[in-house]
Design an enzyme around this catalytic site. Structure first.
Site, PDB file in Angstrom:
ATOM      1  N   ALA A 151       0.837  -1.199   0.000  1.00  0.00           N
ATOM      2  CA  ALA A 151       0.000   0.000   0.000  1.00  0.00           C
ATOM      3  C   ALA A 151       0.867   1.242   0.000  1.00  0.00           C
ATOM      4  CB  ALA A 151      -0.925   0.003   1.222  1.00  0.00           C
ATOM      5  N   GLU A 209       5.124   4.264   2.028  1.00  0.00           N
ATOM      6  CA  GLU A 209       4.642   3.110   1.274  1.00  0.00           C
ATOM      7  C   GLU A 209       5.083   1.848   2.003  1.00  0.00           C
ATOM      8  OE1 GLU A 209       6.338   3.308  -2.629  1.00  0.00           O
ATOM      9  OE2 GLU A 209       8.306   3.897  -1.875  1.00  0.00           O
ATOM     10  N   ASP A 237      -5.643   8.671  15.841  1.00  0.00           N
ATOM     11  CA  ASP A 237      -6.005   8.434  14.437  1.00  0.00           C
ATOM     12  C   ASP A 237      -6.668   7.069  14.265  1.00  0.00           C
ATOM     13  OD1 ASP A 237      -6.223   9.124  11.761  1.00  0.00           O
ATOM     14  OD2 ASP A 237      -4.254   8.330  11.232  1.00  0.00           O
TER      15      ASP A 237
END
Length: 437
Positions: A28, A34, A161
């Site tokens: 991803a 990444e 988050d």
């Protein structure tokens, strides 16, 4: 002829590596980093699979690097079966980019699982399944909130988050929290500026949205949003417009999930709404208490059942990961680098590699700048290890048996020497290699 290879030459591309880790395939990409699946060998000869999260090389600002190092430092200090383990922080030898080596989870995010369930099942996930997933995530966050440093001092970690994208559901039936990139901790090197909002706006707590001081109960509210959405299959606050979304976080009346899904049990709905209390003092006080409320409200889902659900509804993302892992383990891959006659497809190998060694990122997956190293497959025929090699001698027979057979052996030798034999020809079984078309 090999497609894409100039006649007479073999083009090799250096495999993508991170220190001692060799990339398998791309998983991803995000705004800052990444993620790749990778492997490293061990002294025992076995290879270990990991995930490597690399800071994008073009992010050279020191603030990004400091945030990335903060993530590695914070996550590495959390010991929980429901938090993705972090092993080390390193620097890429080629471009100097930072990378974090983490536990590789074969699975999908809760977001992907919810989408696949709705698309394939035409309804939200079963209540016991989503309750189990959220309960495991709550256990992981409870461990993070209670984590201590080397000297036993509380680390005071707050994730900030939590979202469906940061909950990984593994095919092993275990849920893990990931991405502590903006987590707040006592030891964090970077500090949030006054009034600065951290996190996805659709999953922040009211106090977080107002820029006030937060504690672990802020994460409880965020996980409550995730639970509400998992039960109903709908977004709670998200409008696609950040300002409008924040207004809803602060002011919108939060509906009972049973208004959208009547089959949700009153006990589960009560636990979720408790986590979504805007008044911090009335909210569920901790992740441990939220987990307990969900466990008491819903039947426990076994590890095997959860694993089966994730495997069934993992969707294309899970299929891609499993296929890429299978491809990386193809047996007896051999790299070659010597020039090849353009009129033949027989290739001379440079040096054999182990049956599970990676030759490069699979085609179509991973960084486009670093392709697949050219390779051929052994035709699996057995060949002699050396010309004229003899078989290992048979074990000694008992003395009585040897005496009994001695006469027969001598007679056979006499007959053998008396035979009219032609010239002897030594046969070999040369290795054959066929190029992939």
């Amino acid at each position: 002829m090999l497609e894409g290879v100039q006649p007479g030459y073999v083009h090799q591309v250096k495999p993508l590596t991170f220190g001692n880790y060799e990339a398998l395939f791309h998983i991803a990409s995000g705004g800052m980093a990444e993620v790749f699946a990778a492997r490293i060998g061990s002294t025992s000869g076995r290879e270990r699979l990991v995930a490597v999260k690399r800071l994008l090389p073009d992010l050279t600002d020191e603030r990004f690097k400091t945030m990335f190092m903060d993530e590695a430092q914070i996550a590495s200090q959390v010991r929980s079966p429901h938090v993705v383990r972090t092993f080390e922080l390193g620097t890429d030898d080629d471009d100097g980019a930072l990378f974090i080596v983490m536990e590789l989870i074969v699975g999908v995010t809760l977001f992907e699982l919810c989408v696949s369930s709705v698309e394939d099942h035409h309804r939200p996930m079963p209540e016991p399944v989503i309750a189990e997933i959220i309960a495991q995530a709550a256990q992981g966050m409870s461990d993070a909130h209670e984590a201590t440093g080397k000297n036993g001092e509380p680390l005071q970690i707050i994730h900030r988050d939590l979202s469906p994208q940061n909950l990984l559901c593994g095919v092993d039936g275990r849920v893990r929290v990931t991405d502590f990139g903006i987590a707040r901790a006592r030891s964090r090197m970077t500090e949030t500026r006054a009034g600065q909002l951290k996190g996805k706006v659709a999953y922040v707590s009211p106090e977080q949205a107002r820029g006030k001081r937060i504690d672990a109960r802020s994460d409880v509210f965020s996980l409550g949003i995730v639970a509400w959405e998992g039960l109903t299959g709908k977004s709670l606050f998200n409008t696609g417009k950040p300002n409008e979304t924040l207004k809803r976080v602060l002011n919108m009346s939060i509906p009972d999930p049973r208004q959208l899904r009547p089959d949700v049990s009153p006990e589960v709905a009560k636990a979720v709404l408790w986590a979504l209390e805007r008044d911090v003092e009335r909210r569920c006080p901790s992740m441990a208490r939220f987990e307990r409320a969900l466990r008491e409200a819903s039947p426990r889902v076994s590890k095997e059942r959860l694993s089966g659900f994730i495997t069934r509804f993992g969707g294309p993302s899970l299929d891609r990961i499993q296929q890429a892992l299978h491809k990386s383990r193809q047996p007896q891959r051999i790299a070659f680098s010597r020039p090849v006659d353009s009129g033949t497809t027989r290739l001379v190998p440079s040096a054999p590699v182990s049956s599970t060694r990676l030759l490069g990122a699979p085609t179509g997956v991973g960084s486009p700048e670093r392709g697949v190293e050219t390779e051929v497959l052994h035709d699996r025929k057995t060949a002699p290890s050396a010309r004229g090699e003899r078989a290992a001698p048979r074990p000694k027979r008992y003395a009585a048996l040897a005496v009994g057979l001695l006469a027969w052996i001598l007679a056979a030798v006499v007959v053998y020497l008396a035979m009219d034999r032609g010239p002897r020809r030594e046969e070999t079984s040369p290795l054959r290699f066929e190029a992939e078309r």
